[in-house]
Design an enzyme around this catalytic site. Structure first.
Site, short mmCIF file in Angstrom:
data_model
loop_
_atom_site.label_atom_id
_atom_site.label_comp_id
_atom_site.label_asym_id
_atom_site.label_seq_id
_atom_site.Cartn_x
_atom_site.Cartn_y
_atom_site.Cartn_z
N LYS A 91 53.16 -1.49 35.83
CA LYS A 91 51.48 -2.63 34.70
C LYS A 91 50.68 -2.03 35.29
O LYS A 91 50.09 -1.75 36.41
CB LYS A 91 52.62 -3.87 35.96
CG LYS A 91 51.39 -4.76 35.61
CD LYS A 91 51.75 -6.44 36.48
CE LYS A 91 50.62 -7.09 35.15
NZ LYS A 91 51.43 -8.76 36.37
N ARG A 122 46.22 -15.10 30.50
CA ARG A 122 45.35 -15.59 31.43
C ARG A 122 45.14 -17.11 31.25
O ARG A 122 44.23 -17.89 31.68
CB ARG A 122 44.56 -14.71 32.37
CG ARG A 122 44.85 -13.50 32.81
CD ARG A 122 44.28 -12.27 33.09
NE ARG A 122 44.82 -11.30 33.87
CZ ARG A 122 44.59 -10.14 33.76
NH1 ARG A 122 43.11 -10.08 34.02
NH2 ARG A 122 45.11 -9.13 34.77
N LYS A 152 42.03 -6.23 38.87
CA LYS A 152 43.15 -6.66 39.23
C LYS A 152 43.09 -4.40 40.23
O LYS A 152 44.24 -4.03 39.92
CB LYS A 152 44.21 -6.35 38.66
CG LYS A 152 44.39 -8.28 39.01
CD LYS A 152 45.11 -9.10 38.24
CE LYS A 152 45.03 -11.09 38.15
NZ LYS A 152 46.49 -11.46 37.85
N GLU A 200 56.14 4.69 40.92
CA GLU A 200 56.79 3.61 40.97
C GLU A 200 58.04 3.33 40.60
O GLU A 200 58.79 2.65 41.90
CB GLU A 200 55.83 2.94 40.14
CG GLU A 200 54.21 2.74 40.74
CD GLU A 200 54.06 1.88 41.76
OE1 GLU A 200 54.58 1.11 42.32
OE2 GLU A 200 52.39 1.69 41.92
N LYS A 203 54.51 -2.36 30.79
CA LYS A 203 54.11 -3.60 30.36
C LYS A 203 52.56 -2.46 31.04
O LYS A 203 52.03 -2.59 31.93
CB LYS A 203 53.69 -4.74 31.85
CG LYS A 203 53.30 -5.82 31.62
CD LYS A 203 53.45 -6.99 32.48
CE LYS A 203 52.60 -7.67 32.18
NZ LYS A 203 52.72 -9.09 32.58
N SER A 220 50.45 -11.17 25.63
CA SER A 220 50.28 -11.30 24.90
C SER A 220 49.10 -11.38 24.30
O SER A 220 49.52 -11.74 22.93
CB SER A 220 49.75 -12.48 25.98
OG SER A 220 48.60 -11.36 26.59
N TYR A 253 57.36 -12.32 22.65
CA TYR A 253 56.23 -13.99 22.29
C TYR A 253 57.19 -14.27 20.98
O TYR A 253 57.40 -15.16 20.07
CB TYR A 253 55.01 -14.04 22.57
CG TYR A 253 54.53 -13.98 24.09
CD1 TYR A 253 54.83 -15.50 25.11
CD2 TYR A 253 53.47 -12.74 24.14
CE1 TYR A 253 53.88 -14.98 25.98
CE2 TYR A 253 53.52 -12.54 25.49
CZ TYR A 253 53.77 -13.65 26.95
OH TYR A 253 53.34 -13.30 28.13
C1 PBG Z 1 50.82 -12.38 36.79
C2 PBG Z 1 51.25 -11.83 35.41
C3 PBG Z 1 50.76 -11.22 34.22
C4 PBG Z 1 51.74 -11.45 32.94
C5 PBG Z 1 53.02 -11.73 33.75
N1 PBG Z 1 52.57 -11.56 34.78
C6 PBG Z 1 48.85 -11.41 34.11
C7 PBG Z 1 48.26 -10.33 34.73
O1 PBG Z 1 49.13 -9.44 36.10
O2 PBG Z 1 46.69 -10.90 35.21
C8 PBG Z 1 51.11 -11.07 31.55
C9 PBG Z 1 51.95 -11.68 30.69
C10 PBG Z 1 50.82 -11.35 28.86
O3 PBG Z 1 50.23 -11.09 29.28
O4 PBG Z 1 51.99 -11.27 28.55
N2 PBG Z 1 51.36 -11.32 37.46
#
Ligand code: PBG
Length: 322
Positions: free
Chosen positions: A194, A204, A216, A232, A247, A273, A312
């Site tokens: 991720k 968010r 992050k 990982e 991701k 997203s 989505y």
């Molecule tokens: C949070 C999480 C996030 C997403 C899924 N779980 C956002 C982040 O890490 O800030 C993002 C999913 C998306 O953007 O569609 N743990």
């Protein structure tokens, strides 16, 4: 000319025969956003066609999607700010609306397969995926909270847990805890690679879960790295993950490819997203054909090596009935 590659493209029938990659609604997982209350169905401004829903509307949505052939749902809650705290205590309170709704779905729509999110950010007053102390995200202390959250989700009836927090050692600690408590059949789809990505922006906004300070980058991966994704993946395999996720998806097709070649576990990819928002925005302006672009994007993620796609677009794809 002895070789004429165009012969294999001369009709739809031939093109279908030689097609190397195919997409099916069975590959798709539909992420859904939940809020507390009743009768709520608010569109997320940066994600046209995607809604924050209260349990009643969410149940109807799950039911409709199951009817269309989408069977797996990844659920994300949005909690009011005044219910959040430093230690994400609400995340394992069995009375929170997220856990109660999971149980309700499993009771009333048993064909629905429910995937959860394991991370502190929706419940944390700091908006981070782990405990924050003096600006640092603590790893081992966070594992304890993630364990309690994972167990509460398993007790609520979740089929698949999705640790999205990127703490070291979380898959092993969750797997051990689940097994000790008898939840040997609950699966773990690990957010293995991720990345610290700008493509999470609309998510968010939808959940009001942006970090209150800092970013992050000390736990999510550097977009420059692919070898680290292999590390990982090796760890998550050893620690007992059932499925590995990459991701975001589109800027990371090479990472999907790499993991699909180096791991024998199924690979999933999260078409996030921001990737959804870009296509919807361009389509609304008339700058792109939204439907064709969606199909091409989903196909490309599959071609790169993902067996499973969280997107989505899942419902829109299923509605096409291809
Ligand atoms: C949070 C999480 C996030 C997403 C899924 N779980 C956002 C982040 O890490 O800030 C993002 C999913 C998306 O953007 O569609 N743990």
């Amino acid at each position: 000319m002895l070789r004429r590659p165009r012969r294999n493209r001369k009709s739809q029938v031939i093109r279908n025969l030689v097609e190397e990659t195919s997409l099916s609604k069975k590959d798709l997982i539909y992420p859904l956003f939940m809020v507390q209350g009743e009768g709520i169905k608010d569109e997320v401004p940066s994600m046209p066609g995607i809604f924050r829903m209260s349990a009643d509307n969410l149940m109807d949505e799950v039911d409709a999607c199951v009817g269309l052939g989408i069977k797996t749902f990844c659920l994300f809650p949005a909690f009011p700010e005044d219910q959040k705290d430093k230690y994400a205590t609400l995340s394992y309170n069995p009375d929170n609306f997220y856990l109660r709704t999971i149980s309700k779905i499993k009771r009333e729509i048993p064909e629905a397969c429910v995937m959860t999110d394991v991370a502190m950010d929706p419940y944390s007053s700091d908006g981070h995926d782990g405990i924050v102390e003096n600006g640092e995200i603590l790893n081992d202390e966070t594992l304890e909270i993630l364990g309690k959250m994972a167990l509460a989700q398993a007790r609520a009836g979740a089929d698949i847990l999705g640790p999205s927090d990127m703490m070291d050692g979380r898959v092993e600690s969750i797997r051990k805890l689940l097994d000790e408590e008898g939840f040997t059949k609950v699966s773990i789809m690990s957010y293995t690679a991720k990345y610290a990505s700008a493509f999470y922006g609309p998510f968010r906004d939808a959940l009001d879960s942006a970090p209150k300070s800092g970013d992050k980058k000390t736990y999510q991966m550097n977009p420059a790295n692919v070898k680290e994704a292999v590390i990982e993946a090796e760890l998550d395999e050893l620690e007992g993950a059932d499925i590995l996720m990459v991701k975001p998806a589109l800027s990371y097709l090479d990472v999907i490819k790499e993991l699909s070649e180096t791991s024998s576990l199924p690979i999933s990819a999260y078409n996030v997203s921001g990737e959804y928002a870009m296509i919807k925005a361009a389509a609304q302006q008339g700058w792109l054909d939204g439907e064709q672009t969606m199909l091409e994007v989903l196909l490309s993620i599959k071609r790169a090596g993902a067996k499973i796609i969280l997107t989505y677009f899942a419902k829109a794809y299923a509605k096409l009935n291809l």
